[in-house]
Design an enzyme around this catalytic site. Sequence first.
Site, PDB file in Angstrom:
ATOM      1  N   CYS A  83      28.934 -13.672  57.895  1.00 15.95           N
ATOM      2  CA  CYS A  83      30.242 -13.003  57.292  1.00 15.95           C
ATOM      3  C   CYS A  83      31.254 -14.233  57.408  1.00 15.95           C
ATOM      4  CB  CYS A  83      30.965 -12.027  57.998  1.00 15.95           C
ATOM      5  SG  CYS A  83      29.751 -10.853  58.329  1.00 15.95           S
ATOM      6  N   ASN A  87      31.635 -12.235  63.210  1.00 16.77           N
ATOM      7  CA  ASN A  87      30.546 -12.308  62.163  1.00 16.77           C
ATOM      8  C   ASN A  87      29.502 -12.678  63.312  1.00 16.77           C
ATOM      9  OD1 ASN A  87      28.667 -13.873  60.780  1.00 16.77           O
ATOM     10  ND2 ASN A  87      29.504 -15.782  61.063  1.00 16.77           N
ATOM     11  N   GLY A  88      28.452 -11.988  62.866  1.00 19.59           N
ATOM     12  CA  GLY A  88      27.275 -12.045  64.211  1.00 19.59           C
ATOM     13  C   GLY A  88      26.658 -10.682  64.516  1.00 19.59           C
ATOM     14  N   HIS A 147     -15.240 -24.775  41.608  1.00 20.70           N
ATOM     15  CA  HIS A 147     -15.586 -23.828  40.709  1.00 20.70           C
ATOM     16  C   HIS A 147     -14.843 -23.812  39.266  1.00 20.70           C
ATOM     17  CE1 HIS A 147     -17.770 -22.387  44.029  1.00 20.70           C
ATOM     18  NE2 HIS A 147     -16.867 -22.226  44.618  1.00 20.70           N
ATOM     19  N   LYS A 185      18.613 -14.817  39.879  1.00 23.99           N
ATOM     20  CA  LYS A 185      18.564 -14.584  41.265  1.00 23.99           C
ATOM     21  C   LYS A 185      17.501 -13.468  41.664  1.00 23.99           C
ATOM     22  CE  LYS A 185      18.581 -15.460  45.838  1.00 23.99           C
ATOM     23  NZ  LYS A 185      17.633 -16.552  46.249  1.00 23.99           N
ATOM     24  N   TRP A 243      28.802  -9.726  55.136  1.00 22.17           N
ATOM     25  CA  TRP A 243      27.641  -9.457  54.793  1.00 22.17           C
ATOM     26  C   TRP A 243      26.895  -8.584  55.650  1.00 22.17           C
ATOM     27  CZ3 TRP A 243      24.896 -10.958  50.490  1.00 22.17           C
ATOM     28  CH2 TRP A 243      23.570 -10.870  50.772  1.00 22.17           C
ATOM     29  N   ARG A 282      29.488 -16.711  52.070  1.00 23.95           N
ATOM     30  CA  ARG A 282      28.848 -16.228  53.410  1.00 23.95           C
ATOM     31  C   ARG A 282      28.755 -14.581  53.554  1.00 23.95           C
ATOM     32  NH1 ARG A 282      29.057 -19.409  57.700  1.00 23.95           N
ATOM     33  NH2 ARG A 282      29.125 -17.871  58.914  1.00 23.95           N
ATOM     34  N   LYS A 319       8.084 -23.238  44.280  1.00 26.28           N
ATOM     35  CA  LYS A 319       9.387 -24.010  44.210  1.00 26.28           C
ATOM     36  C   LYS A 319       9.478 -24.993  43.292  1.00 26.28           C
ATOM     37  CE  LYS A 319      11.408 -21.509  46.091  1.00 26.28           C
ATOM     38  NZ  LYS A 319      10.647 -20.255  46.152  1.00 26.28           N
ATOM     39  N   GLU A 352       9.774 -23.767  39.564  1.00 26.40           N
ATOM     40  CA  GLU A 352      11.031 -22.972  39.127  1.00 26.40           C
ATOM     41  C   GLU A 352      12.162 -24.002  39.178  1.00 26.40           C
ATOM     42  OE1 GLU A 352      12.717 -19.868  41.591  1.00 26.40           O
ATOM     43  OE2 GLU A 352      11.530 -20.656  43.058  1.00 26.40           O
ATOM     44  N   GLU A 383       3.494 -20.888  47.564  1.00 28.16           N
ATOM     45  CA  GLU A 383       4.902 -20.957  47.469  1.00 28.16           C
ATOM     46  C   GLU A 383       5.494 -22.336  47.039  1.00 28.16           C
ATOM     47  OE1 GLU A 383       8.812 -20.046  47.886  1.00 28.16           O
ATOM     48  OE2 GLU A 383       7.224 -19.063  47.444  1.00 28.16           O
TER      49      GLU A 383
HETATM   50  C1  AGP Z   1      11.839 -17.289  44.286  1.00 31.45           C
HETATM   51  O1  AGP Z   1      12.393 -18.563  44.555  1.00 31.45           O
HETATM   52  C2  AGP Z   1      12.455 -16.779  43.025  1.00 31.45           C
HETATM   53  N1  AGP Z   1      13.855 -16.681  42.912  1.00 31.45           N
HETATM   54  C3  AGP Z   1      11.825 -15.381  42.635  1.00 31.45           C
HETATM   55  O2  AGP Z   1      10.370 -15.678  42.671  1.00 31.45           O
HETATM   56  C4  AGP Z   1      11.922 -14.256  43.795  1.00 31.45           C
HETATM   57  O3  AGP Z   1      11.527 -14.500  44.836  1.00 31.45           O
HETATM   58  C5  AGP Z   1      11.616 -12.869  43.107  1.00 31.45           C
HETATM   59  O4  AGP Z   1      12.403 -12.855  41.749  1.00 31.45           O
HETATM   60  C6  AGP Z   1      11.601 -11.652  44.293  1.00 31.45           C
HETATM   61  O5  AGP Z   1      13.010 -11.686  44.259  1.00 31.45           O
HETATM   62  P1  AGP Z   1      13.162 -10.557  45.513  1.00 31.45           P
HETATM   63  O6  AGP Z   1      12.788 -11.054  46.924  1.00 31.45           O
HETATM   64  O7  AGP Z   1      14.947 -10.493  45.398  1.00 31.45           O
HETATM   65  O8  AGP Z   1      12.652  -9.282  45.303  1.00 31.45           O
END
Ligand code: AGP
Length: 605
Positions: free
Chosen positions: A2, A99-100, A501, A600, A73, A27, A482, A485, A478
């Site tokens: 927070c 905050n904590g 394969h 996001k 938060w 935050r 990264k 994207e 993963e």
């Molecule tokens: C990951 O870097 C992306 N922003 C995206 O794949 C994300 O993980 C996915 O949309 C799931 O989001 P969530 O964890 O908020 O459900």
Amino acid sequence: MCGIMGYTGKGNAAPVIIDGLSKLEYRGYDSAGIAVCQEGKLEITKKKGRLADMVTALGELPESPLGIGHTRWATHGIPSDNNAHPHYDCQGRIALVHNGIIENYANLRKDLMLEGHDFVSETDTEVVAHLVEKYYNGSLEQAVRKALSCLQGSFALAVISRDEPHTIIAAKKDSPLIVGLGEGENYIASDIPAILGRTARVYILEDDEFVVVTPEQVTVTDLSGNLVEKSVFDVDWDPIAAEKGGYEHFMLKEIHEQPEAVRKTMSGRIHDGRVDFSDLQFDEVFQNTRKIFIVACGTAYHAGMVGRLAIEKLARIPVETDIASEFRYRDVLWQPDDLMIVISQSGETADTLAALREAKRNGIKVLAVTNVVGSAVAREADRVIYTHAGPEIAVASTKAYSTQLVVMYLLALYLAEIRHSYDPVKLSGMVRDMLYMDTMVEQVLKEQDKIKALAEKYRSVQSTFFLGRGMDYAVAMEGALKLKEISYVHAEAYAAGELKHGPLALIDEGVPVLALISQDKLVDKAMSNIKEVKARGAVVVAICKENLQEDCQECDEQILLPRVNPLLAPVVSVVPLQIFAYYMAVFRGADVDKPRNLAKSVTVE
Ligand code: AGP
């Protein structure tokens, strides 16, 4: 995570505090509040929603030389007007912002209620206000000191009282807190952005430091009252950079916040060498679970892949992982004792929510792992385990992923403990190893410059491959996401044994292959796959544990990892991949924090 802010001085506190909070909203931004001292009374305004909603509710700004404020938060208690800060005591004498996480708040709350204290919120923080009230005997400083001695957990706190209209008492332990030094006025804040432009002279408080702030004086002591000499830190940051903590992008800042996020997510979950989820009151379900479905999207799905391997290994329960957008349309063969685990940073992802609802429709219990208190997934699941990564501003998820892994490990260990499915000695060894994960991540972060140089070297490639076996394959997935994207490089992750394969045909002269090698038992197998790609001219970058360095001699480059327990390796081995993707995006001129075509969290159908 927070944001807290305080002001005492010759000016009017409210506008200073609101301006400071507006620079701390990265935050936390699910609710906000302010308390000022006016004519011997505390005026408190707090509201669910963004800071702007609170300012609207505040209406005309009150005139007062003293005040504290907060942008939240949520960790304990959903975002609501009552759970917003400041919190206060029964007599309206004290107000405080925090905050904590107060880990022992439940026991303290019980005792205080027995002593007649009425609680109005679900937060851990309100306990502190009542403790200060309990010990108040004419000195706010003494009362706060006593109250702090009862707390376990992390805190950055600021407290004011109607009886001391020019004094702020603040203290710090495992949460950031600074004091801004002015002329005839002083400030406290969670971070430098809040006071930038008002003063360039600050004290950065260390853990277990306590400060008494008045317009004319700032006295720093330790928690027992011994004076502490502080040196002034002169700030020369520009406001934008400040919000990013001096980092160029939120993504890099959040990569460096992972050790703290891992610590925060583990805090309160390990007691006497054992994992504790008894507060979920879900043991019966855990005991009887016959099969687990882990369902999520994107990065969260990749955390689920690691969770599956850990739960199957330790708890001996069959686990299926699936991406939510597919799972929700499958004709699943549900059985009564199945359990669904949904993972979602935002808690609002539509496909994940739909999969959750599908399970509920079929009478299946759902456990949610999310980073947002009060989110849809949290509201609709039977039980929730929160990750404590704090707000994740960059679209590319990094610290949320690490904290999701931590929850997967804690859950696998807890299931194994209560189902007696794994050697208890080995289990406590793993719990012990988990306590070092944050320092191991700190160690790998030191490789940043070496990884940056690699990204610069490969900045113009059009495709990259990520290889791994077992846990390393899940992390390779993963790593590839990264890179895709944020840097727009075509990236593929493969289970190393699968290459021959077919995909091996894609390996060309000079193509970079990032190979994860953290699974001691699989190093020979992994190296034989590396030989396959090397034979076709690939350039291999090994992300390998220092004790496997010898085995990886044939690789062209090596990024060394500490000797982490193979089961826990993903929390450490993902970090070089995050940093590589970050710098590839930077060198290719991409908008790192806001990649094109991406949001996001995907909440629309
Ligand atoms: C990951 O870097 C992306 N922003 C995206 O794949 C994300 O993980 C996915 O949309 C799931 O989001 P969530 O964890 O908020 O459900």
